[in-house]
Design a protein around this motif. Structure first.
Motif, PDB file in Angstrom:
ATOM      1  N   HIS A  26      70.110  31.697  75.769  1.00 26.87           N
ATOM      2  CA  HIS A  26      68.887  31.347  75.059  1.00 26.87           C
ATOM      3  C   HIS A  26      68.858  29.835  74.943  1.00 26.87           C
ATOM      4  O   HIS A  26      68.990  29.279  73.867  1.00 26.87           O
ATOM      5  CB  HIS A  26      68.930  32.015  73.681  1.00 26.87           C
ATOM      6  N   PHE A 138      51.258  35.674  69.615  1.00 28.23           N
ATOM      7  CA  PHE A 138      51.584  34.420  68.931  1.00 28.23           C
ATOM      8  C   PHE A 138      50.578  33.325  69.290  1.00 28.23           C
ATOM      9  O   PHE A 138      50.006  32.709  68.425  1.00 28.23           O
ATOM     10  CB  PHE A 138      52.988  33.957  69.307  1.00 28.23           C
ATOM     11  N   TYR A 143      53.465  25.887  74.635  1.00 27.36           N
ATOM     12  CA  TYR A 143      54.756  26.543  74.488  1.00 27.36           C
ATOM     13  C   TYR A 143      54.937  27.581  75.576  1.00 27.36           C
ATOM     14  O   TYR A 143      55.977  27.651  76.236  1.00 27.36           O
ATOM     15  CB  TYR A 143      54.825  27.192  73.111  1.00 27.36           C
TER      16      TYR A 143
ATOM     17  N   VAL B 122      68.144  37.934  69.907  1.00 34.29           N
ATOM     18  CA  VAL B 122      67.440  36.848  69.234  1.00 34.29           C
ATOM     19  C   VAL B 122      66.442  36.189  70.181  1.00 34.29           C
ATOM     20  O   VAL B 122      65.582  35.443  69.749  1.00 34.29           O
ATOM     21  CB  VAL B 122      68.406  35.758  68.706  1.00 34.29           C
ATOM     22  N   ALA B 123      66.567  36.500  71.473  1.00 31.84           N
ATOM     23  CA  ALA B 123      65.799  35.756  72.474  1.00 31.84           C
ATOM     24  C   ALA B 123      64.370  36.244  72.606  1.00 31.84           C
ATOM     25  O   ALA B 123      63.512  35.497  73.035  1.00 31.84           O
ATOM     26  CB  ALA B 123      66.501  35.848  73.819  1.00 31.84           C
ATOM     27  N   GLN B 125      60.545  37.858  71.580  1.00 31.38           N
ATOM     28  CA  GLN B 125      59.564  37.501  70.549  1.00 31.38           C
ATOM     29  C   GLN B 125      59.633  38.486  69.392  1.00 31.38           C
ATOM     30  O   GLN B 125      59.330  38.146  68.260  1.00 31.38           O
ATOM     31  CB  GLN B 125      58.159  37.524  71.145  1.00 31.38           C
ATOM     32  N   ASN B 126      60.002  39.716  69.692  1.00 30.14           N
ATOM     33  CA  ASN B 126      60.183  40.727  68.664  1.00 30.14           C
ATOM     34  C   ASN B 126      61.606  41.248  68.777  1.00 30.14           C
ATOM     35  O   ASN B 126      61.943  41.938  69.721  1.00 30.14           O
ATOM     36  CB  ASN B 126      59.202  41.885  68.844  1.00 30.14           C
ATOM     37  N   LYS B 172      57.670  39.741  64.607  1.00 28.90           N
ATOM     38  CA  LYS B 172      56.361  39.284  64.119  1.00 28.90           C
ATOM     39  C   LYS B 172      55.777  40.212  63.052  1.00 28.90           C
ATOM     40  O   LYS B 172      54.945  39.797  62.272  1.00 28.90           O
ATOM     41  CB  LYS B 172      55.396  39.127  65.290  1.00 28.90           C
ATOM     42  N   TRP B 191      57.746  35.023  60.940  1.00 27.77           N
ATOM     43  CA  TRP B 191      58.468  34.302  61.987  1.00 27.77           C
ATOM     44  C   TRP B 191      57.487  33.898  63.074  1.00 27.77           C
ATOM     45  O   TRP B 191      56.653  34.699  63.497  1.00 27.77           O
ATOM     46  CB  TRP B 191      59.572  35.179  62.563  1.00 27.77           C
ATOM     47  N   ASP B 192      57.582  32.650  63.517  1.00 29.39           N
ATOM     48  CA  ASP B 192      56.631  32.184  64.524  1.00 29.39           C
ATOM     49  C   ASP B 192      57.047  32.532  65.948  1.00 29.39           C
ATOM     50  O   ASP B 192      56.338  32.245  66.888  1.00 29.39           O
ATOM     51  CB  ASP B 192      56.415  30.668  64.393  1.00 29.39           C
ATOM     52  N   GLY B 193      58.220  33.139  66.110  1.00 29.78           N
ATOM     53  CA  GLY B 193      58.630  33.584  67.440  1.00 29.78           C
ATOM     54  C   GLY B 193      59.280  32.518  68.278  1.00 29.78           C
ATOM     55  O   GLY B 193      59.441  32.701  69.475  1.00 29.78           O
ATOM     56  N   LYS B 194      59.625  31.378  67.703  1.00 35.09           N
ATOM     57  CA  LYS B 194      60.212  30.314  68.516  1.00 35.09           C
ATOM     58  C   LYS B 194      61.699  30.134  68.249  1.00 35.09           C
ATOM     59  O   LYS B 194      62.518  30.428  69.110  1.00 35.09           O
ATOM     60  CB  LYS B 194      59.469  29.006  68.255  1.00 35.09           C
ATOM     61  N   THR B 195      62.030  29.617  67.077  1.00 40.22           N
ATOM     62  CA  THR B 195      63.425  29.299  66.810  1.00 40.22           C
ATOM     63  C   THR B 195      64.078  30.394  65.976  1.00 40.22           C
ATOM     64  O   THR B 195      63.661  30.641  64.862  1.00 40.22           O
ATOM     65  CB  THR B 195      63.530  27.976  66.031  1.00 40.22           C
ATOM     66  N   PRO B 196      65.109  31.031  66.496  1.00 42.20           N
ATOM     67  CA  PRO B 196      65.851  31.987  65.684  1.00 42.20           C
ATOM     68  C   PRO B 196      66.518  31.260  64.519  1.00 42.20           C
ATOM     69  O   PRO B 196      66.827  30.073  64.615  1.00 42.20           O
ATOM     70  CB  PRO B 196      66.897  32.547  66.637  1.00 42.20           C
ATOM     71  N   TYR B 257      72.844  35.208  65.263  1.00 41.34           N
ATOM     72  CA  TYR B 257      73.547  35.105  66.545  1.00 41.34           C
ATOM     73  C   TYR B 257      74.831  35.911  66.579  1.00 41.34           C
ATOM     74  O   TYR B 257      75.243  36.394  67.617  1.00 41.34           O
ATOM     75  CB  TYR B 257      73.864  33.636  66.850  1.00 41.34           C
TER      76      TYR B 257
END
Lengths: 177, 285
Positions: A26, A138, A143, B122-123, B125-126, B172, B191-196, B257
């Motif tokens: 990741h 999203f 992005y 974690v990678a 989006q959901n 999400k 959660w915006d789906g970007k950074t875990p 993680y």
């Protein structure tokens, strides 16, 4: 080895490697390489388009069942399986080369450039469609674009490494057609 | 009629492609609990078995971290021991208790079950977490999940007989409510789906006092997670110009993680709360 047995083993290995190795990567919390659809790329030439679609459906669905939200990988796999025959027709150099060889490879595509274009286009389409479907929920264009391009670059790189590590024997079949 | 057949046979591949593609998009859009019941119960068992084998191997590489977190959890529990507190001396004088009902009796409200994480992501989006413990071992839908150091992880969304799937905070649709420990204002997590490991807390009004480093705990408003579980630590506060709220980003207490062992929380009162709510709903309608 029988082509069917070989493909079944390949199917299992690629799914397992994807789920347990590459899904854990990741980079910068954004880039995840996908290589399991290499199975679709490596499918034999002689399969009909509808067969390819059904196989892609099974592959995508298997991948999705590890994700607990089915549909994303199935859709992406179906799209590249549908585009694949057209792309092969475009890129294959001479008439009947797809009869002389089993599967797409550097040799059968006639050089390293067409083969990399072949892989690159399919990878880009796969990633683009996959991330687009995910991003609908999203929504952030930049992005999405950066993620798609970076992931495609990494995936293609890994696919080339895989290609170099596991050289596939490409027998020249006599031109009987 | 003949033309229709000709058309179908000519464009068979395209039609097949559209049908299958449509089916998969239908799955994405309309995937709900009802489909989960049909699809996941079987897929869950199969993929769960494979994940379990893999996690057995990976488990050894995480032993050190697992041990560290258990030691920390143990230290926390030691600090709560009754023996460590001095009680005021009440034996010196008698008080006659006239109440016949024992009002001091305690009822158990929460029950904790340990569970091993079999699959974790974690990678995507959901993201989902799979536990190696299912309905046969008392895991039910709607249970809250915390990690070894009581950091909130997520909520169980489905359980087959031996495995359970947890919707982690990194999803999400995950909208738990969080609370500022200092002021007590509550907001909703998303959660915006970007950074875990980075989640935003919405709905905190601007008159609240928030600073970097503040603690966010669970509010206890849902039946799944008890009050006071660690959710995270505020990392970034910006004021939203269009609304009257802050935009708060916080770092989760649970590290998604490397989850190894988690605890599922069973709320014994969940059923009675649910029946009351349903009664109220019926009255309104």
């Amino acid at each position: 080895m029988n082509a069917l047995v070989k493909n079944i083993i390949r199917f299992g290995l690629l799914i397992l490697v994807q789920v347990f190795v590459f899904d854990k990567i990741h980079l910068h919390q954004m880039v995840t390489p996908y290589i399991y659809f290499l199975f679709i790329i490596w499918l034999p030439f002689r399969l009909g388009p509808s067969q390819q679609l059904l196989i892609a459906f099974v592959l995508g669905f298997t991948m999705d069942s590890f994700r607990h939200h089915p549909g994303f990988h199935t859709a992406a796999c179906l799209l590249i399986a549908y585009i694949r025959p057209f792309l092969i027709n475009l890129l294959i150099p001479q008439e009947g080369a797809d009869n002389n060889y089993e599967e797409p490879s550097v040799k059968s595509m006639g050089g390293i450039l067409p083969y990399i274009i072949f892989i690159g286009v399919l990878t880009f389409i796969h990633h683009g469609w996959l991330f687009l479907l995910e991003a609908w929920q999203f929504g952030n264009l930049w992005y999405f674009l950066v993620k798609t391009v970076m992931s495609t670059v990494l995936s293609v790189l890994l696919i080339i490494i895989t290609e170099l590590l596991f050289t596939r024997q490409q027998k020249f079949r006599t031109n009987t057609v | 009629m003949r033309n229709i057949f000709l058309f179908i046979s000519r464009y068979f591949n395209f039609i097949l492609f559209l049908l299958l593609q449509g089916f998969s998009i239908y799955l994405i859009v309309h995937y709900s609990r009802y489909h989960q019941a049909v699809f996941s119960k079987t897929a869950n068992q199969v993929t769960g078995k494979i994940n379990e084998q893999y996690s057995k191997v990976e488990y050894y590489f995480q032993l050190k971290k697992t041990n560290d977190s258990l030691v920390r959890a143990n230290a926390q529990l030691y600090n709560k021991l009754k023996a460590d507190f001095e009680l005021p001396d009440t034996t010196s004088h008698f008080i006659i208790d006239s109440i016949k009902v024992d009002s001091m009796e305690r009822y158990r409200k929460y029950h904790y079950f340990p569970a091993k994480v079999v699959y974790n992501s974690v990678a995507a989006q959901n993201n989902f977490i799979v536990l190696g413990r299912g309905s046969a071992q008392h895991i039910k839908e709607g249970m809250g999940i915390i990690d070894a150091n009581s950091g909130v992880v997520g909520i169980v969304t489905e359980a087959s007989s031996d495995f359970a799937v947890v919707m982690s905070l990194l999803h999400k649709d995950s909208h738990l409510s969080g609370k500022l420990l200092k002021g007590g204002e509550t907001g909703t997590l998303s959660w915006d789906g970007k950074t875990p490991n980075i989640i935003s807390l919405n709905g905190i009004p601007k008159n609240a006092k928030v600073a970097k480093g503040d603690t966010i705990i669970s509010s206890g408003y849902s039946t799944s997670i008890p009050k006071g579980m660690m959710m995270g630590i505020v990392q970034d506060v910006t004021s939203d110009k269009s609304t009257n709220n802050f935009l708060i980003k916080f770092k989760t207490a649970a590290n998604f993680y490397n989850l190894e062992y988690v605890y599922a929380i069973d709320n014994n009162q969940a059923e009675s709360i649910k029946t009351i709510l349903e009664k109220v709903k019926q009255k309104i309608q």
